[in-house]
Structure formats: structure tokens, C-alpha cells
Design a protein around this motif. Structure first.
Motif, short mmCIF file in Angstrom:
data_model
loop_
_atom_site.label_atom_id
_atom_site.label_comp_id
_atom_site.label_asym_id
_atom_site.label_seq_id
_atom_site.Cartn_x
_atom_site.Cartn_y
_atom_site.Cartn_z
N GLY A 1 48.18 35.33 26.20
CA GLY A 1 48.00 34.25 27.18
C GLY A 1 47.58 34.70 28.56
N VAL A 2 47.40 36.01 28.74
CA VAL A 2 47.09 36.49 30.10
C VAL A 2 45.76 37.25 30.17
N GLN A 3 45.00 37.25 29.10
CA GLN A 3 43.75 38.02 29.09
C GLN A 3 42.81 37.60 30.20
N LYS A 4 42.60 36.31 30.36
CA LYS A 4 41.68 35.84 31.39
C LYS A 4 42.20 36.18 32.79
N LYS A 5 43.50 36.03 32.99
CA LYS A 5 44.09 36.34 34.29
C LYS A 5 43.95 37.82 34.62
N TYR B 1 45.13 49.99 26.73
CA TYR B 1 45.16 51.45 26.77
C TYR B 1 45.97 52.05 25.62
N ASN B 2 47.14 51.51 25.38
CA ASN B 2 48.01 52.04 24.33
C ASN B 2 47.74 51.30 23.02
N LEU B 3 47.04 51.96 22.12
CA LEU B 3 46.59 51.31 20.89
C LEU B 3 47.62 51.47 19.78
N ILE B 4 48.85 51.13 20.09
CA ILE B 4 49.93 51.31 19.12
C ILE B 4 50.18 50.05 18.29
N ARG B 5 49.84 48.88 18.87
CA ARG B 5 50.04 47.63 18.14
C ARG B 5 49.50 46.47 18.97
N HIS B 6 49.54 45.30 18.39
CA HIS B 6 49.22 44.09 19.14
C HIS B 6 50.40 43.71 20.01
N PHE B 7 50.14 43.45 21.30
CA PHE B 7 51.18 42.97 22.21
C PHE B 7 51.00 41.47 22.38
N ARG B 8 51.91 40.70 21.80
CA ARG B 8 51.77 39.25 21.82
C ARG B 8 51.72 38.69 23.23
N ARG B 9 52.41 39.37 24.15
CA ARG B 9 52.46 38.88 25.53
C ARG B 9 51.08 38.88 26.20
N ILE C 1 44.10 44.69 20.88
CA ILE C 1 44.30 44.72 19.44
C ILE C 1 44.67 43.31 18.98
N PRO C 2 43.96 42.76 18.02
CA PRO C 2 44.25 41.37 17.58
C PRO C 2 45.58 41.28 16.84
N ALA C 3 46.10 40.08 16.80
CA ALA C 3 47.35 39.84 16.07
C ALA C 3 47.13 40.07 14.58
N PRO C 4 48.15 40.52 13.87
CA PRO C 4 48.02 40.72 12.42
C PRO C 4 47.68 39.40 11.72
N THR C 5 46.86 39.48 10.70
CA THR C 5 46.48 38.29 9.94
C THR C 5 47.61 37.86 9.01
#
Length: 245
Positions: free
Chosen positions: A162-166, A151-159, A231-235
Motif C-alpha cells: 500500500g505504500v509503493q506510490k508514496k 533491497y532485501n530480496l528475502i520475501r514479499h513484504f506485505r506492508r 517481490i510480488p505476493a505469493p500466488t
């Protein structure tokens, strides 16, 4: 306000989904109070906070706010006063009934909704600090979850890596369980996932414009869109990099 629009307002969907959202109280507004909110479009200057009308609304708010713990989050049927200083600095948390009414009449968003006939109630919930990383928008079509966006498109949240599927599984299970209670078969639902992995419904929006699709697009093939989008992690660039000008 059309029947479809009204079905998406908090007082309407709350009756069927109260067990899946914040404990909420409602203050029914008189036509005069709605007119006062509509007049608030002029920065609230047309609303006398010491008038009998304001005192009546504040007294009703004080009564319901006393039933909830701590600070409160106050909105109207179809929108919250997110364009006010209170939201900018304190996320919308209010303690007193007078402050709640004051920030409603200061809001241009609330004034426009009232002027358009989209306000009947003030809605009062307990204020809760929400982690931006655990707030999501669900896209439901035909009563089934077809996509989910950060929802909040401010940055990639690294946390979230590992929980996307859950999180997708939790959302899919919730939608399957409550699909018959939804205000419409095609609808957009905003949610919050708590630290205990429980989902709280925040709000509903219409399917399609003007609802923001966030990381998706309304032009997508919704029959094939699925899964959770973040949002994907920075390259990261490694090795020797030469730059010439």
C-alpha cells in the motif's frame, strides 16, 4: 582507485550530502595502518592488537566514537566488514574502539580493499537497526530517478503493497532536490526510509556491473524503465486441485 571510484566513497560524497545521511566521523589512516588492514587477509593473524600501531588507531577511534550516541557502525571508505561474525550476529554494531578495529582487521573484504589502494579512512556512524522492508536501491540516470528496487530480496513484504506510490514519490522528490550534489549523474544509491517517511542515504555504487541490479536487469531499456519494483505476493491457488504422478 580511479577518480570515479573515489567519488563514490563515503568521505567524498559525505561532504556534499551530510544533511541526508547518518552523522559520520572519519579517522585518517597512516600508510602503516592501511598495510595492517591489507595484512588482515590472513584472518587478521598478522595484526597485533597490542602493537603501538593498533593502540594509536584504537585511541583515534575511541575519540570519535565518544562523540556519537550508543553503539557504532564502523566501515572503511568503500566497504564494511559484512563478512565477519559481528555482522552475522549483531548487524555490525560495535561498542568499543578495540572491537571496531578488531573486526576491521578480521574482514577479508576490508583487506582486499586496502590491498587494492581503496582505503584511506575508517568511517564511524551511529548504529541504527534498519527494517529490511524499508531499505531500497535507487537507479539514477542523468540525475533523474528511473527505477527503484526492494533491497532485501528475502520475501514479499506485505506492508509495501500500500505504500509503493508514496515511497516512489518520496524517492523521486529527494533525487530531484539533490541531483546537483550527486557524485555522478549515472549512479546507484542505497537508501533507508524511516518510520517518519524521511530518507537516509546509506551508500552509493557505480552504474552497471558489478553493482547488483536486484529486481531489475542491466540489459533493460533504461529510457523506459520506471517505478518501484518489489517481490510480488505469493500466488494463491483456490478450488479443487488434482495432482497425479
Amino acid at each position: 582507485m580511479s577518480n570515479k571510484e573515489e567519488a563514490l566513497t563515503i568521505p567524498e560524497w559525505y561532504r556534499a550530502l551530510d544533511a541526508y545521511t547518518f552523522d559520520t566521523r572519519f579517522v585518517k589512516l597512516s600508510p602503516e595502518a592501511v598495510a595492517a588492514l591489507a595484512a588482515g587477509a590472513d584472518g587478521g593473524k598478522k595484526v597485533d592488537m597490542d602493537s603501538e600501531l593498533s593502540k594509536t588507531v584504537i585511541a583515534e577511534l575511541r575519540k570519535v566514537m565518544a562523540e556519537l550516541p550508543g553503539n557504532c557502525f564502523v566501515s572503511v571508505d568503500s566497504c564494511a566488514p559484512t563478512d565477519t561474525e559481528r555482522f552475522k550476529h549483531k548487524g555490525g554494531a560495535v561498542y568499543s574502539a578495540k572491537s571496531a578495529w578488531y573486526y576491521l582487521v578480521q574482514s577479508e573484504k576490508v583487506a582486499q580493499a586496502a590491498a587494492a589502494g581503496k582505503v584511506k579512512f575508517i568511517c564511524v556512524r551511529p548504529y541504527r537497526h534498519i527494517s529490511k522492508a524499508r531499505e531500497f536501491r535507487l537507479f539514477i540516470r542523468g540525475g533523474k530517478l528511473c527505477a527503484m528496487s526492494q533491497y532485501n530480496l528475502i520475501r514479499h513484504f506485505r506492508r509495501l503493497d500500500g505504500v509503493q506510490k508514496k515511497y516512489w514519490r518520496l524517492a523521486e522528490e529527494l533525487v530531484s532536490r539533490i541531483s546537483w550534489r550527486l557524485p555522478a549523474p549515472d549512479v546507484v544509491m542505497d537508501i533507508y526510509i524511516t518510520s517518519r517517511q524521511e530518507i537516509i542515504i546509506i551508500d552509493f555504487n557505480c552504474w552497471g556491473e558489478p553493482t547488483d541490479p536486484l529486481l531489475l536487469s542491466w540489459d533493460a531499456d533504461w529510457d523506459n524503465v520506471a517505478g518501484m519494483h518489489i517481490i510480488p505476493a505469493p500466488t494463491k491457488i483456490s478450488g479443487s486441485v488434482k495432482v497425479s504422478f
